[in-house]
Design a protein around this motif. Structure first.
Motif, short mmCIF file in Angstrom:
data_model
loop_
_atom_site.label_atom_id
_atom_site.label_comp_id
_atom_site.label_asym_id
_atom_site.label_seq_id
_atom_site.Cartn_x
_atom_site.Cartn_y
_atom_site.Cartn_z
N PHE A 86 21.49 -5.11 27.13
CA PHE A 86 20.51 -4.01 27.08
C PHE A 86 19.46 -4.30 26.01
O PHE A 86 19.51 -3.72 24.91
CB PHE A 86 21.22 -2.68 26.81
N PRO A 87 18.52 -5.20 26.29
CA PRO A 87 17.54 -5.60 25.26
C PRO A 87 16.58 -4.47 24.91
O PRO A 87 16.16 -3.70 25.78
CB PRO A 87 16.80 -6.76 25.92
N ALA A 91 8.26 -5.14 20.68
CA ALA A 91 7.53 -4.40 19.65
C ALA A 91 8.50 -3.83 18.62
O ALA A 91 8.22 -3.87 17.41
CB ALA A 91 6.72 -3.28 20.29
N LEU A 92 9.62 -3.31 19.06
CA LEU A 92 10.59 -2.75 18.13
C LEU A 92 11.30 -3.85 17.34
O LEU A 92 11.57 -3.70 16.14
CB LEU A 92 11.60 -1.90 18.88
N LEU A 93 11.57 -4.97 17.98
CA LEU A 93 12.14 -6.11 17.25
C LEU A 93 11.19 -6.56 16.14
O LEU A 93 11.63 -6.88 15.03
CB LEU A 93 12.39 -7.28 18.21
N THR A 94 9.91 -6.58 16.45
CA THR A 94 8.92 -6.96 15.45
C THR A 94 8.93 -6.00 14.27
O THR A 94 8.86 -6.41 13.10
CB THR A 94 7.52 -7.00 16.09
N THR A 111 7.80 -14.79 23.86
CA THR A 111 8.33 -15.03 25.20
C THR A 111 9.37 -13.99 25.62
O THR A 111 9.96 -14.11 26.70
CB THR A 111 8.97 -16.44 25.28
N TRP A 112 9.58 -12.99 24.80
CA TRP A 112 10.65 -12.01 25.02
C TRP A 112 10.52 -11.29 26.36
O TRP A 112 11.47 -11.25 27.16
CB TRP A 112 10.65 -11.00 23.88
N HIS A 120 16.80 -14.63 31.17
CA HIS A 120 17.21 -15.50 30.07
C HIS A 120 15.98 -16.16 29.46
O HIS A 120 14.91 -16.21 30.07
CB HIS A 120 18.19 -16.58 30.54
N LEU A 121 16.15 -16.68 28.26
CA LEU A 121 15.13 -17.54 27.67
C LEU A 121 15.81 -18.67 26.91
O LEU A 121 16.92 -18.53 26.42
CB LEU A 121 14.17 -16.75 26.77
#
Length: 220
Positions: A86-87, A91-94, A111-112, A120-121
């Motif tokens: 559940f990613p 913007a919130l990760l930043t 690339t998120w 996947h990445l």
């Protein structure tokens, strides 16, 4: 899924309340301290010459960033294979990792969104590699006999029981290379027994303020 405001923990680092699980992603007594003590140091990744980390619950990326900075600082090669069902948004990760400048982290953010759409990445910068599968780890194939460390960082057994079953713990044990270590913040008796039943040597370690113990489990 709506997202809530980040919360500052006791050591100044940030975490977030999960609306899905009703728990914070990391300890309010110190998210960064928990990451360093339980996962980085508990697993031995802080001294491993080339850690290979399998992470169950990428979450806010804090354990990855902690391990990445440690490896970069001592010239160690790092390979991380993480799962996140559940990613949250880039913007919130930043916002949660404000001031983070490591090139691999910044490339991940760039690339998120495409990675979430693709499922996947895979990224590589110098001697550091990240594969992130946006999938339920309990339903996915796990690399056998590969990980020098497993970071088991799902939500608590009461909220996220799927990643704490004896069957899944046995699969995680199978993913460890000989001598590899699984580290988790949980010290629950059922988790301890499940790890032991999977053939691992389980040890309780002294935790941080607010969480007195955590578990490490080694594969002989």
């Amino acid at each position: 899924m709506s997202e809530r405001q980040p919360q500052r923990t006791a050591d100044g680092s940030l975490t977030l309340m999960s609306e899905r699980y009703g728990e914070t992603y990391a300890s309010l007594h110190g998210a960064l301290a928990q990451s360093r003590t339980v996962f980085l140091q508990g697993s031995g990744s802080h001294v491993h010459p080339a850690p290979r980390v399998l992470e169950i619950g990428f979450g806010l990326g804090l354990n990855f960033r902690t391990t990445l900075h440690n490896a970069s600082g001592r010239g160690a090669a790092l390979t991380c294979h993480a799962y996140e069902a559940f990613p949250i948004s880039a913007a919130l990760l930043t916002e949660l990792a404000a001031g983070e400048t490591h090139p691999l982290w910044l490339e991940m953010l760039d690339t998120w969104d495409a990675g979430v759409r693709a499922g996947h990445l895979e990224l590589e910068r110098g001697s550091h590699r990240l594969r992130l599968d946006f999938a339920d780890a309990t339903l996915a194939p796990l690399p056998p006999n590969w990980a020098s460390a497993v970071y088991l960082d799902g939500f608590s057994p009461g909220k996220n029981p799927e990643v704490w079953t004896p069957e899944f713990l046995a699969r995680l044990a199978h993913s460890l290379s000989p001598g590899g270590v699984l580290a988790t913040y949980s010290a629950a008796g059922a988790v301890r027994r499940g790890l032991a039943a999977a053939g691992l040597q389980v040890e309780k370690r002294r935790g941080l303020v607010g969480k007195r113990e955590f578990l490490v489990a080694r594969k002989e």
